[in-house]
Design a protein around this motif. Structure first.
Motif, PDB file in Angstrom:
ATOM      1  N   LEU A 366       0.893  -1.206  -0.031  1.00 44.72           N
ATOM      2  CA  LEU A 366      -0.197   0.152  -0.133  1.00 44.72           C
ATOM      3  C   LEU A 366       0.722   1.192  -0.064  1.00 44.72           C
ATOM      4  CD1 LEU A 366      -3.009   0.906   0.000  1.00 44.72           C
ATOM      5  CD2 LEU A 366      -2.855   1.093   2.618  1.00 44.72           C
ATOM      6  N   VAL A 367       1.934   1.187   0.827  1.00 42.51           N
ATOM      7  CA  VAL A 367       2.788   2.465   1.013  1.00 42.51           C
ATOM      8  C   VAL A 367       3.433   2.324  -0.511  1.00 42.51           C
ATOM      9  CG1 VAL A 367       5.180   3.309   1.830  1.00 42.51           C
ATOM     10  CG2 VAL A 367       3.225   2.338   3.394  1.00 42.51           C
ATOM     11  N   ARG A 368       4.009   1.613  -1.037  1.00 40.11           N
ATOM     12  CA  ARG A 368       4.545   1.682  -2.471  1.00 40.11           C
ATOM     13  C   ARG A 368       3.762   2.097  -3.493  1.00 40.11           C
ATOM     14  NH1 ARG A 368       7.497  -3.148  -1.110  1.00 40.11           N
ATOM     15  NH2 ARG A 368       5.549  -4.570  -2.029  1.00 40.11           N
ATOM     16  N   ARG A 369       2.588   1.720  -3.457  1.00 40.67           N
ATOM     17  CA  ARG A 369       1.323   2.208  -4.477  1.00 40.67           C
ATOM     18  C   ARG A 369       1.126   3.549  -4.018  1.00 40.67           C
ATOM     19  NH1 ARG A 369       3.119  -1.647  -6.590  1.00 40.67           N
ATOM     20  NH2 ARG A 369       2.209  -3.392  -7.233  1.00 40.67           N
ATOM     21  N   SER A 370       1.055   4.031  -2.747  1.00 39.80           N
ATOM     22  CA  SER A 370       0.540   5.534  -2.650  1.00 39.80           C
ATOM     23  C   SER A 370       1.732   6.339  -2.936  1.00 39.80           C
ATOM     24  CB  SER A 370       0.264   5.260  -1.181  1.00 39.80           C
ATOM     25  OG  SER A 370      -0.755   4.488  -0.511  1.00 39.80           O
ATOM     26  N   LEU A 371       2.975   5.884  -2.835  1.00 38.55           N
ATOM     27  CA  LEU A 371       3.984   6.814  -3.089  1.00 38.55           C
ATOM     28  C   LEU A 371       4.191   6.997  -4.643  1.00 38.55           C
ATOM     29  CD1 LEU A 371       6.836   5.375  -0.797  1.00 38.55           C
ATOM     30  CD2 LEU A 371       5.905   7.666  -0.793  1.00 38.55           C
ATOM     31  N   SER A 372       3.724   5.809  -5.355  1.00 38.41           N
ATOM     32  CA  SER A 372       3.685   5.758  -6.986  1.00 38.41           C
ATOM     33  C   SER A 372       2.463   7.106  -7.281  1.00 38.41           C
ATOM     34  CB  SER A 372       3.445   4.546  -7.480  1.00 38.41           C
ATOM     35  OG  SER A 372       3.404   4.717  -8.844  1.00 38.41           O
ATOM     36  N   ALA A 373       1.353   6.846  -6.558  1.00 34.96           N
ATOM     37  CA  ALA A 373       0.336   7.503  -7.146  1.00 34.96           C
ATOM     38  C   ALA A 373       0.566   9.000  -6.763  1.00 34.96           C
ATOM     39  CB  ALA A 373      -0.933   7.086  -6.428  1.00 34.96           C
ATOM     40  N   ASN A 374       1.105   9.281  -5.646  1.00 37.21           N
ATOM     41  CA  ASN A 374       1.362  10.519  -5.078  1.00 37.21           C
ATOM     42  C   ASN A 374       2.413  11.385  -6.194  1.00 37.21           C
ATOM     43  OD1 ASN A 374       1.243  12.905  -3.171  1.00 37.21           O
ATOM     44  ND2 ASN A 374       3.398  12.522  -2.503  1.00 37.21           N
ATOM     45  N   SER A 375       3.367  10.587  -6.579  1.00 40.70           N
ATOM     46  CA  SER A 375       4.182  11.234  -7.752  1.00 40.70           C
ATOM     47  C   SER A 375       3.577  11.532  -8.646  1.00 40.70           C
ATOM     48  CB  SER A 375       5.659  10.181  -7.844  1.00 40.70           C
ATOM     49  OG  SER A 375       6.323   9.752  -6.807  1.00 40.70           O
ATOM     50  N   GLY A 376       2.665  10.649  -9.356  1.00 45.43           N
ATOM     51  CA  GLY A 376       2.043  10.910 -10.601  1.00 45.43           C
ATOM     52  C   GLY A 376       0.965  12.050 -10.380  1.00 45.43           C
ATOM     53  N   LYS A 378       1.680  14.606  -8.442  1.00 48.76           N
ATOM     54  CA  LYS A 378       2.271  15.902  -8.358  1.00 48.76           C
ATOM     55  C   LYS A 378       2.610  16.441  -9.702  1.00 48.76           C
ATOM     56  CE  LYS A 378       4.574  15.628  -3.979  1.00 48.76           C
ATOM     57  NZ  LYS A 378       5.725  15.459  -3.019  1.00 48.76           N
ATOM     58  N   ASN A 379       2.962  15.426 -10.590  1.00 50.49           N
ATOM     59  CA  ASN A 379       3.209  15.901 -11.998  1.00 50.49           C
ATOM     60  C   ASN A 379       2.164  16.704 -12.502  1.00 50.49           C
ATOM     61  OD1 ASN A 379       5.809  14.905 -11.467  1.00 50.49           O
ATOM     62  ND2 ASN A 379       4.846  12.968 -12.716  1.00 50.49           N
ATOM     63  N   LEU A 380       0.763  16.484 -12.072  1.00 54.39           N
ATOM     64  CA  LEU A 380      -0.236  17.223 -12.527  1.00 54.39           C
ATOM     65  C   LEU A 380      -0.344  18.557 -12.392  1.00 54.39           C
ATOM     66  CD1 LEU A 380      -3.177  14.292 -12.455  1.00 54.39           C
ATOM     67  CD2 LEU A 380      -1.663  15.240 -14.667  1.00 54.39           C
ATOM     68  N   LEU A 381       0.356  18.869 -11.109  1.00 59.44           N
ATOM     69  CA  LEU A 381       0.141  20.304 -10.445  1.00 59.44           C
ATOM     70  C   LEU A 381       1.203  21.214 -10.963  1.00 59.44           C
ATOM     71  CD1 LEU A 381      -0.907  19.197  -6.897  1.00 59.44           C
ATOM     72  CD2 LEU A 381      -2.391  20.201  -8.803  1.00 59.44           C
ATOM     73  N   PRO A 382       0.941  22.225 -11.229  1.00 56.20           N
ATOM     74  CA  PRO A 382       2.225  23.375 -11.126  1.00 56.20           C
ATOM     75  C   PRO A 382       3.018  23.339 -10.127  1.00 56.20           C
ATOM     76  CG  PRO A 382       0.008  24.279 -11.974  1.00 56.20           C
ATOM     77  CD  PRO A 382      -0.164  23.032 -11.162  1.00 56.20           C
ATOM     78  N   THR A 383       4.324  23.633 -10.412  1.00 60.76           N
ATOM     79  CA  THR A 383       5.208  23.731  -9.346  1.00 60.76           C
ATOM     80  C   THR A 383       4.899  24.664  -8.379  1.00 60.76           C
ATOM     81  OG1 THR A 383       7.089  22.875 -11.050  1.00 60.76           O
ATOM     82  CG2 THR A 383       8.026  23.751  -9.178  1.00 60.76           C
ATOM     83  N   SER A 384       4.621  25.809  -8.890  1.00 62.19           N
ATOM     84  CA  SER A 384       4.079  26.907  -7.611  1.00 62.19           C
ATOM     85  C   SER A 384       3.273  26.427  -6.587  1.00 62.19           C
ATOM     86  CB  SER A 384       3.766  28.157  -8.527  1.00 62.19           C
ATOM     87  OG  SER A 384       2.737  27.971  -9.123  1.00 62.19           O
ATOM     88  N   ILE A 385       2.137  25.760  -7.370  1.00 62.68           N
ATOM     89  CA  ILE A 385       1.199  25.297  -6.382  1.00 62.68           C
ATOM     90  C   ILE A 385       1.825  24.264  -5.287  1.00 62.68           C
ATOM     91  CG2 ILE A 385      -0.825  23.853  -6.122  1.00 62.68           C
ATOM     92  CD1 ILE A 385      -1.936  25.471  -8.860  1.00 62.68           C
ATOM     93  N   LYS A 387       4.841  23.681  -4.417  1.00 64.88           N
ATOM     94  CA  LYS A 387       5.638  24.425  -3.139  1.00 64.88           C
ATOM     95  C   LYS A 387       4.694  25.147  -2.224  1.00 64.88           C
ATOM     96  CE  LYS A 387       9.628  25.253  -5.957  1.00 64.88           C
ATOM     97  NZ  LYS A 387      10.602  26.368  -6.640  1.00 64.88           N
ATOM     98  N   GLY A 388       3.641  25.654  -2.666  1.00 58.27           N
ATOM     99  CA  GLY A 388       2.554  26.485  -1.627  1.00 58.27           C
ATOM    100  C   GLY A 388       2.076  25.648  -0.813  1.00 58.27           C
ATOM    101  N   ILE A 389       1.622  24.390  -1.214  1.00 61.81           N
ATOM    102  CA  ILE A 389       1.065  23.321  -0.406  1.00 61.81           C
ATOM    103  C   ILE A 389       2.069  22.936   0.599  1.00 61.81           C
ATOM    104  CG2 ILE A 389       0.172  21.054  -0.191  1.00 61.81           C
ATOM    105  CD1 ILE A 389      -1.531  21.770  -2.864  1.00 61.81           C
ATOM    106  N   GLN A 390       3.250  22.751  -0.122  1.00 57.00           N
ATOM    107  CA  GLN A 390       4.319  22.016   1.031  1.00 57.00           C
ATOM    108  C   GLN A 390       4.479  23.052   1.931  1.00 57.00           C
ATOM    109  OE1 GLN A 390       5.979  18.909   0.863  1.00 57.00           O
ATOM    110  NE2 GLN A 390       6.748  19.706   2.796  1.00 57.00           N
ATOM    111  N   ASN A 391       4.676  24.342   1.683  1.00 53.42           N
ATOM    112  CA  ASN A 391       5.087  25.303   2.702  1.00 53.42           C
ATOM    113  C   ASN A 391       4.140  25.223   3.804  1.00 53.42           C
ATOM    114  OD1 ASN A 391       7.160  26.062   1.389  1.00 53.42           O
ATOM    115  ND2 ASN A 391       6.271  27.641   0.290  1.00 53.42           N
ATOM    116  N   ARG A 392       2.919  25.088   3.469  1.00 54.97           N
ATOM    117  CA  ARG A 392       1.800  25.208   4.361  1.00 54.97           C
ATOM    118  C   ARG A 392       1.938  23.715   5.462  1.00 54.97           C
ATOM    119  NH1 ARG A 392      -0.209  29.944   4.605  1.00 54.97           N
ATOM    120  NH2 ARG A 392      -2.023  29.390   5.529  1.00 54.97           N
TER     121      ARG A 392
END
Length: 763
Positions: A366-376, A378-385, A387-392
């Motif tokens: 489940l962790v491996r699949r979640s990490l893979s899905a999370n990476s995919g 993230k690729n759909l979101l602009p880098t600025s968004i 970074k903004g979410i990460q900062n929060r």
């Protein structure tokens, strides 16, 4: 006959008191978890507020009592005697089941247990009735069981798990996005609004919706509340918001503390209002049944049906208050309640620490699949968004001077969300007369908020998910075991009568006493919880590091030769039981060594500057201790497998050689143990110990050559050779590590000097 059923009623109420005790021990986690985990207030304050919530919530439980009377089965289809069989079977099962879960420290659902116990016992009695009837078949089982209501209850419980998890996850993500971990500045502007919403939600769903089940609020008051619901909500929101903002301005009120404490009070109310039926609903129903039967003297207990239970019955307030008092007393004095609470806090902890659960295949997948899905994603979101979410979601560093072990498990933002969301969901269930599981809801909300809050990072995710899966698996086991045990108990009571009741009572008492003893032993560990100044429960390590290590090393060096001797004896006489016992002891020893090794980061962080040079020797000593445990494990396990698989016995020469090794090993370890205990590292004594080590190593080399000669002469088989050479090799490792342990202990002592390893102000 009347006296017999009167005794059953007395037994039911005695069981109700016991059930209240074990039930509260299990369910205390529901409303204490957030306040304890965030350390919102001193322990006694949290407990006092929760106690008040329980006492008031108990009086709101009257409406829920109908579930025990007619929620699962049709009472008009059962005779008085049969109803009493169902009720006594349910109560006996409930005590045994809940006490088992409390002992192992897993939160389970008192609602699920009572529902499936009622279902199991009712099905058992219904099956007996059908079998004794000439004009009925198993297809008529639906006549006796309220399948529609039971299905609705079970569906509601299962849906609440999913809804609670996703609700907690979503609300926490949005809340954290708004306030972040550094919420002080933002909270000055929006804190009062957040607090007003949270307290208004709690006020509406607990005080207003819960009032429908109250034993003392009049119908006119309920009608007025219903007609003015929107007005009440608006007034509450505006009123609380204004009040909180004024308090912030003038007295610098911590709004989050208020929300957590009010939420604790509200959730304690919800628990008592929703779950009290699980503990006393059945005995009260049994008492009402007895009153109805006793009101017509001479009535055959198998001739009077219990349709009266289908009627709306008002529960006396004084009975509810008494139950609330028992629950409150249990809350203060139950040690098992603390054990269950620690499990949930550990799974939602924001900080690093030793994980209670291991890893599992499904969790890793489940962790491996979640990490893979999370990476995919993230690729759909602009880098600025991104970074903004990460900062929060960036977590602040632990303030200097505060150990992570002493820090709260999570902040009060998450605690507030836990309490608010759980209170709303449970209160909705209460208002709809659905006995939702407060344990399921609060636990899954807490897990959902932990996930959104990124408490499950890559270093802890697999262990936390395994823990959650273990708890959820226990829930399914609760349902199955509750149904099965109640079914069996009801049949035994039906056929054996009073003898079965006495026997099952004896079993229940024995089980509870035994589990209490086991829990007390389990609670005796090297890490203890102390409420030093009643303001903060902090974890400390017993004694100085030197004393702790001396004890641990002494235990290992004492146990090793004894276990080794049992392994040799077990191989010589092919005693499987002795080898199995040795393997259990070795695994326990390995677990203890691992636990000590896992404490290394905690201890190193507490090293003073004056004694920092001792650190490497401390780590080295524990490494050798761990290796010794590994070596004896690699001897015990193959030896057990060899005999367990019924392979050929060891030849006499091998047994003689192993006995020689065992004697020399015991002599060597006795010498090492004596030097360690006496803290005597005189050069002459050290040389004497290493002289015995050399003699033992020479014997091992000699016996290895003898085994090779036997192999060439084809006196032994392949499996025998693999085992014997493995024992020789691991014994060599064992002896070498023991010698290194002695050297490391000498160096550790020499560098310790007069300095204390740990800062004394932490002790």
């Amino acid at each position: 006959m009347e006296n017999f059923y009167l005794i059953i009623v007395v037994v039911l109420f005695a069981l109700a008191i016991s059930d209240l005790i074990v039930g509260v021990s299990n369910d205390a986690v529901n409303f204490l978890n957030s306040a304890f985990g965030s350390k919102a207030a001193p322990r006694w304050v949290i407990m006092a507020i929760a106690s008040l919530g329980i006492l008031i919530g108990a009086t709101f439980s009257s409406g829920m009592m109908e579930v025990a009377r007619k929620g699962i089965f049709h009472p008009d289809q059962f005779y008085f005697a049969e109803i009493m069989i169902i009720f006594i079977a349910v109560m006996l099962t409930d005590i045994i089941l809940l006490d088992f879960y409390n002992t192992v420290g897993l939160p389970t659902s008192t609602t699920v247990s009572i529902v499936f116990e009622l279902l199991g016992a009712a099905v058992a009695v219904a099956v007996v009735k059908i079998m004794n009837s000439s004009d009925q078949s198993m297809l008529d089982l639906g006549t006796y069981i309220n399948s529609a209501k039971a299905l609705a209850i079970i569906t509601g419980i299962l849906l609440s798990v999913v809804i609670a998890f996703f609700s907690g996850s979503l609300v926490q993500w949005v809340t954290r996005l708004i306030f972040t971990y550094r919420f002080e500045k933002t909270f000055r502007y929006f804190g009062a609004i957040f607090g007003g919403f949270a307290i208004t939600a709690i006020t509406y769903f607990i005080l207003i919706k819960g009032a429908k089940g109250s034993s003392f609020i009049s119908g006119e008051t309920l009608s007025w509340i219903k007609m003015n619901t929107i007005s009440i909500i608006v007034v509450c929101f505006v009123g609380w918001t204004v009040i909180l903002q004024l308090l912030v301005w003038f007295v610098r009120l911590n709004i989050l503390k208020v929300i957590v404490l009010v939420g604790t009070f509200a959730l304690a109310m919800a628990f008592a209002g929703n779950d009290l039926v699980n503990f006393i609903g059945v005995p009260l129903a049994g008492f009402k049944s007895f009153q109805a039967w006793a009101s017509t003297p001479g009535t055959d207990p198998y001739g009077m049906t219990m349709g009266i239970l289908a009627q709306k019955v008002h529960t006396e307030t004084y009975l509810l208050v008494i139950a609330g008092i028992i629950m409150t007393v249990t809350l203060w004095f139950s040690k098992k309640a603390r054990t269950v609470t620690e499990t949930e806090i550990g799974l939602s902890n924001q900080n690093e620490g030793e994980e209670k659960f291991g890893s599992s295949f499904f969790a890793r997948l489940l962790v491996r699949r979640s990490l893979s899905a999370n990476s995919g994603f993230k690729n759909l979101l602009p880098t600025s968004i991104q970074k903004g979410i990460q900062n929060r979601f960036d977590k602040p560093a632990t303030p200097p001077g505060i150990d992570k072990k002493d820090a709260p498990a999570f902040d009060m933002i998450r605690a507030s969300v836990n309490l608010t969301v759980a209170s709303i969901l449970i209160s909705i269930g209460t208002s709809l007369k659905l006995p939702l599981s407060t344990t399921y809801v609060t636990f899954m909300v807490a897990m959902g908020t932990s996930l959104s809050d990124r408490a499950w990072d890559r270093d802890s995710a697999v262990y936390r998910i395994t823990g959650v899966l273990t708890v959820i698996g226990g829930w399914f086991f609760t349902a199955f075991s509750a149904f099965t045990a109640a079914f069996i108990f009801a049949n035994l009571i039906h056929w054996l009568g009073g003898y079965a009741i006495i026997g099952l009572l004896a079993i229940a008492i024995t089980f509870v006493v035994r589990s209490h003893i086991l829990h007390r032993k389990k609670s005796t560990m090297d890490v203890v919880i102390q409420d030093a100044d009643e303001e903060d429960a902090s974890i400390i390590i017993k004694g100085e590091v030197f004393e702790q290590l001396t004890y641990a090393v002494a235990v290992v060096t004492t146990k090793i030769p004894k276990v080794y001797g049992k392994i040799v004896t077990g191989l010589a006489y092919e005693e499987r039981s002795k080898l199995k016992e040795s393997l259990k002891k070795v695994r326990k020893l390995d677990k203890e060594a691992k636990s000590l090794k896992n404490q290394v980061p905690l201890v190193v962080k507490k090293l003073t500057e004056d004694s920092i040079t001792t650190g490497p020797f401390y780590v080295q000593l524990l490494d050798y201790l761990r290796e010794i445990a590994h070596s004896i494990n690699f001897i015990a396990e193959p030896a057990f497998d060899y005999v367990d698989n019924n392979h050929k016995a060891m030849v006499p020469e091998q047994i003689e050689e192993l006995n020689t090794i065992q004697e020399k090993l015991e002599d060597f370890f006795k010498t090492v143990n004596r030097l360690l205990k006496e803290n005597n590292y005189d050069l002459e004594q050290i040389e004497k110990a290493f002289g015995k080590q050399k003699d033992l190593l020479d014997s091992l080399r000699k016996f290895r050559k003898e085994q090779i000669r036997r192999i060439k002469a084809e006196k032994v088989g392949t499996r025998n050779s693999v085992l014997y050479l493995g024992i020789i090799n691991e014994t060599k490792n064992l002896v070498l590590h023991a010698g290194n342990l002695l050297k490391a202990s000498r160096d550790f002592t020499a560098n310790d000097g007069e300095d204390s390893i740990l800062q004394t102000d932490d002790m």
